[in-house]
Design an enzyme around this catalytic site. Structure first.
Site, mmCIF file in Angstrom:
data_model
loop_
_atom_site.group_PDB
_atom_site.id
_atom_site.type_symbol
_atom_site.label_atom_id
_atom_site.label_comp_id
_atom_site.label_asym_id
_atom_site.label_seq_id
_atom_site.Cartn_x
_atom_site.Cartn_y
_atom_site.Cartn_z
ATOM 1 N N ASN A 1 -9.778 -0.382 -2.790
ATOM 2 C CA ASN A 1 -8.370 -0.235 -2.420
ATOM 3 C C ASN A 1 -7.522 -0.878 -3.516
ATOM 4 O OD1 ASN A 1 -5.784 -0.506 -1.370
ATOM 5 N ND2 ASN A 1 -6.458 -1.126 0.672
ATOM 6 N N CYS B 1 0.807 -1.221 0.000
ATOM 7 C CA CYS B 1 0.000 0.000 0.000
ATOM 8 C C CYS B 1 0.841 1.272 0.000
ATOM 9 C CB CYS B 1 -0.948 0.008 1.196
ATOM 10 S SG CYS B 1 -2.160 -1.327 1.165
ATOM 11 N N HIS C 1 -3.529 7.299 0.817
ATOM 12 C CA HIS C 1 -3.767 5.981 0.242
ATOM 13 C C HIS C 1 -5.209 5.584 0.525
ATOM 14 C CE1 HIS C 1 -3.910 1.744 -0.380
ATOM 15 N NE2 HIS C 1 -3.885 1.457 0.905
#
Length: 335
Positions: free
Chosen positions: A292, A114, A262
């Site tokens: 995501n 991530c 993020h």
């Protein structure tokens, strides 16, 4: 020493839109349950072999290079961030070099999940600032959908993730008051297994072990996430690394024009937004549309924010990420 500056941005997402209602047809879930916990309404999944981690990265890169106003042969180095490479090896960095027809420049693969794009930008920043390279292509791209447990057993993870790619060209900037002001990177490996995919890997379970066991209950090759633990750590680390970046540059939260976090979970972004007293116009979220996309989430969101005119020359832009590893980081930019 030079400064480095993001001179071009681009993104690519598959055409296939998968809504929460679509997921409810293959697992015990529903739109309300997903939106309440994550803020996600839909995501993109690849639906053919035409879209791969590399090919999506290539498409995003083409747009970024064009917008940077340079020829592909002016790219001096490639940094590719992903947790979902086309092959176990080689990594997608060299595949991008091949598929774009770029001369034999170096290609580096970043495996920081991530926070991968933030790490990639930091690498590019250092290369450009020292004068080693003039234009560095940074890509974040992911195909999650082919590796998720799309059953009720895996719903806690599978409803969150989507596929897509984003790219940026980081170039030399003579004006040291502009561009990337600083980057800040951290890791805490003691929590590595709290958000992980254990197999196949040489450490515990390789492909041969999985095949030999032929165990339908083996979940080691599906992603695992201790959701509450990850959430609690994320909100702390997000805040810390943003503050670190601001303090390094003698800035305050009130100086932020745009925060691009993020896109892990809308609730995390909202928590951070409240902590820093930022308005909705000062934080860009698109997790509602894409889920995501790990290493791709920041470059996709940053590109959309720029395309919408929400990132303008002179703005203070903050990028921040937290994820598997645990790894986290921030980038402070004077646009």
């Amino acid at each position: 020493m030079y400064n480095s500056k993001i001179t071009g941005l681009g993104y690519y997402v598959p055409d296939n839109v998968v809504s929460n209602d679509d997921l409810s047809k293959v697992m015990d879930t529903n739109d309300e349950w997903i939106q309440e916990r994550t803020g996600i309404k839909e995501r993109r999944h690849v639906n053919s072999e035409a879209d791969t981690t590399t090919s999506m990265g290539v498409e995003a890169a083409k747009v970024a290079i064009e917008r940077a106003g340079i020829d592909k042969d002016e790219i001096d180095f490639i940094v590719f961030a992903t947790l979902s490479p086309d092959y176990y090896f080689p990594g997608p960095g060299v595949l991008v070099q091949r598929d774009l027809g770029i001369k034999t420049v170096g290609a580096l693969d970043v495996r920081n999940q991530c926070s991968g794009f933030v790490y990639g930008i930091s690498v590019a920043d250092q290369y450009v600032k020292t004068g080693m390279y003039k234009n560095v292509l940074v890509i974040g791209s992911e195909v999650h959908s082919r590796g998720l447990d799309m059953t009720t057993r895996g719903r806690g993870v599978s409803v969150i993730f989507g596929d897509g790619a984003g790219a940026a060209v980081v170039s030399r900037e003579e004006d040291t008051s502009k561009g990337i002001l600083s980057t800040h990177l951290h890791s805490e490996g003691q929590h590595a297994e709290e958000l992980s995919l254990i197999a196949p890997g040489m450490g515990k379970r390789w492909v041969t072990d999985i095949i030999n066991d032929n165990n339908p209950d083996d979940e080691s090759y599906f992603p695992y996430m201790n959701g509450q633990f990850v959430f609690k750590n994320a909100v702390v680390r997000f805040s810390e690394v943003i503050i670190e970046g601001l303090k390094t540059n003698g800035l305050e939260a009130t100086d932020i024009n745009m925060l691009v976090p993020h896109q892990a979970n809308l609730r995390i972004s909202q928590f951070v937004q409240r902590k820093f007293g930022l308005s909705n116009d000062q934080v860009f979220n698109n997790i509602m549309k894409y889920g995501n996309t790990t290493a791709a989430s920041i470059p996709i969101a940053l590109t959309e924010a720029w395309e919408a005119g929400k990132v303008k020359e002179g703005d203070l832009v903050v990028l921040a990420a937290f994820g598997s590893g645990f790894t986290w980081g921030s980038v402070i930019i004077r646009w």
